[in-house]
Motif scaffolding. Structure first.
Motif, PDB file in Angstrom:
ATOM      1  N   ARG A  57      36.107  10.140  12.125  1.00 13.12           N
ATOM      2  CA  ARG A  57      35.373   9.305  13.073  1.00 13.12           C
ATOM      3  C   ARG A  57      34.996  10.061  14.343  1.00 13.12           C
ATOM      4  NH1 ARG A  57      36.202   3.280  12.569  1.00 13.12           N
ATOM      5  NH2 ARG A  57      36.961   3.057  10.452  1.00 13.12           N
ATOM      6  N   LYS A  58      35.859  10.974  14.747  1.00 16.44           N
ATOM      7  CA  LYS A  58      35.582  11.753  15.959  1.00 16.44           C
ATOM      8  C   LYS A  58      34.917  13.064  15.568  1.00 16.44           C
ATOM      9  CE  LYS A  58      39.603   9.873  18.269  1.00 16.44           C
ATOM     10  NZ  LYS A  58      40.916  10.155  18.833  1.00 16.44           N
ATOM     11  N   PRO A  59      34.218  13.679  16.499  1.00 15.53           N
ATOM     12  CA  PRO A  59      33.626  14.987  16.192  1.00 15.53           C
ATOM     13  C   PRO A  59      34.714  16.002  15.831  1.00 15.53           C
ATOM     14  CG  PRO A  59      32.738  14.114  18.238  1.00 15.53           C
ATOM     15  CD  PRO A  59      33.851  13.206  17.829  1.00 15.53           C
ATOM     16  N   ILE A  60      34.414  16.855  14.872  1.00 23.48           N
ATOM     17  CA  ILE A  60      35.367  17.866  14.433  1.00 23.48           C
ATOM     18  C   ILE A  60      35.328  19.022  15.429  1.00 23.48           C
ATOM     19  CG2 ILE A  60      35.940  19.461  12.583  1.00 23.48           C
ATOM     20  CD1 ILE A  60      34.541  17.483  10.668  1.00 23.48           C
ATOM     21  N   LYS A  61      36.484  19.325  16.018  1.00 21.60           N
ATOM     22  CA  LYS A  61      36.534  20.362  17.050  1.00 21.60           C
ATOM     23  C   LYS A  61      37.012  21.697  16.513  1.00 21.60           C
ATOM     24  CE  LYS A  61      37.056  17.065  20.712  1.00 21.60           C
ATOM     25  NZ  LYS A  61      37.885  16.431  21.676  1.00 21.60           N
ATOM     26  N   SER A  62      37.650  21.698  15.370  1.00 24.33           N
ATOM     27  CA  SER A  62      38.152  22.943  14.800  1.00 24.33           C
ATOM     28  C   SER A  62      36.981  23.816  14.358  1.00 24.33           C
ATOM     29  CB  SER A  62      39.053  22.646  13.602  1.00 24.33           C
ATOM     30  OG  SER A  62      39.332  23.819  12.878  1.00 24.33           O
ATOM     31  N   ARG A  63      36.944  25.023  14.911  1.00 19.66           N
ATOM     32  CA  ARG A  63      35.836  25.927  14.574  1.00 19.66           C
ATOM     33  C   ARG A  63      35.883  26.343  13.111  1.00 19.66           C
ATOM     34  NH1 ARG A  63      35.256  31.328  17.903  1.00 19.66           N
ATOM     35  NH2 ARG A  63      34.161  32.356  16.233  1.00 19.66           N
TER      36      ARG A  63
END
Length: 102
Positions: free
Chosen positions: A26-32
């Motif tokens: 649901r939230k933006p994926i922050k893991s590069r």
């Protein structure tokens, strides 16, 4: 089994494949790492589905390999999809003609 059961199973499978990612992420994926991994998944899946078909869809594997070499070379050179597809088809046609003569 009924044909309706098969249709229902495929509809459920298709629905779950499309809905589960929306509910899990649901939230933006922050893991590069995860973002780069997910970026390449469509390309990998398309390649995995297409590559065997290229080699086995012609009368001989040699003509499929010729088409593959032509397609990879032209795609690497940045040619458009229509040029790559038509050139690969021409490579199959020419290779099949040569193999018929031999």
């Amino acid at each position: 089994m009924s044909i309706y059961a098969y249709i229902f199973a495929m509809a459920l499978t298709t629905y779950l494949i499309r809905v589960l990612p929306m509910t899990i992420f649901r939230k933006p994926i922050k893991s590069r790492f995860l973002r780069s991994f997910l970026y390449y998944v469509p390309y990998c899946c398309l390649t995995a589905m297409t590559f065997p078909a290229i080699l086995s869809s012609t009368a001989s594997m040699l003509s499929g390999a010729a088409a593959l070499v032509v397609a990879v070379f032209l795609a690497y050179r940045g040619k458009s999809l229509i040029v790559v597809a038509l050139s690969s088809s021409a490579a199959v046609l020419i290779t099949e003609w040569i193999l018929a003569l031999v």
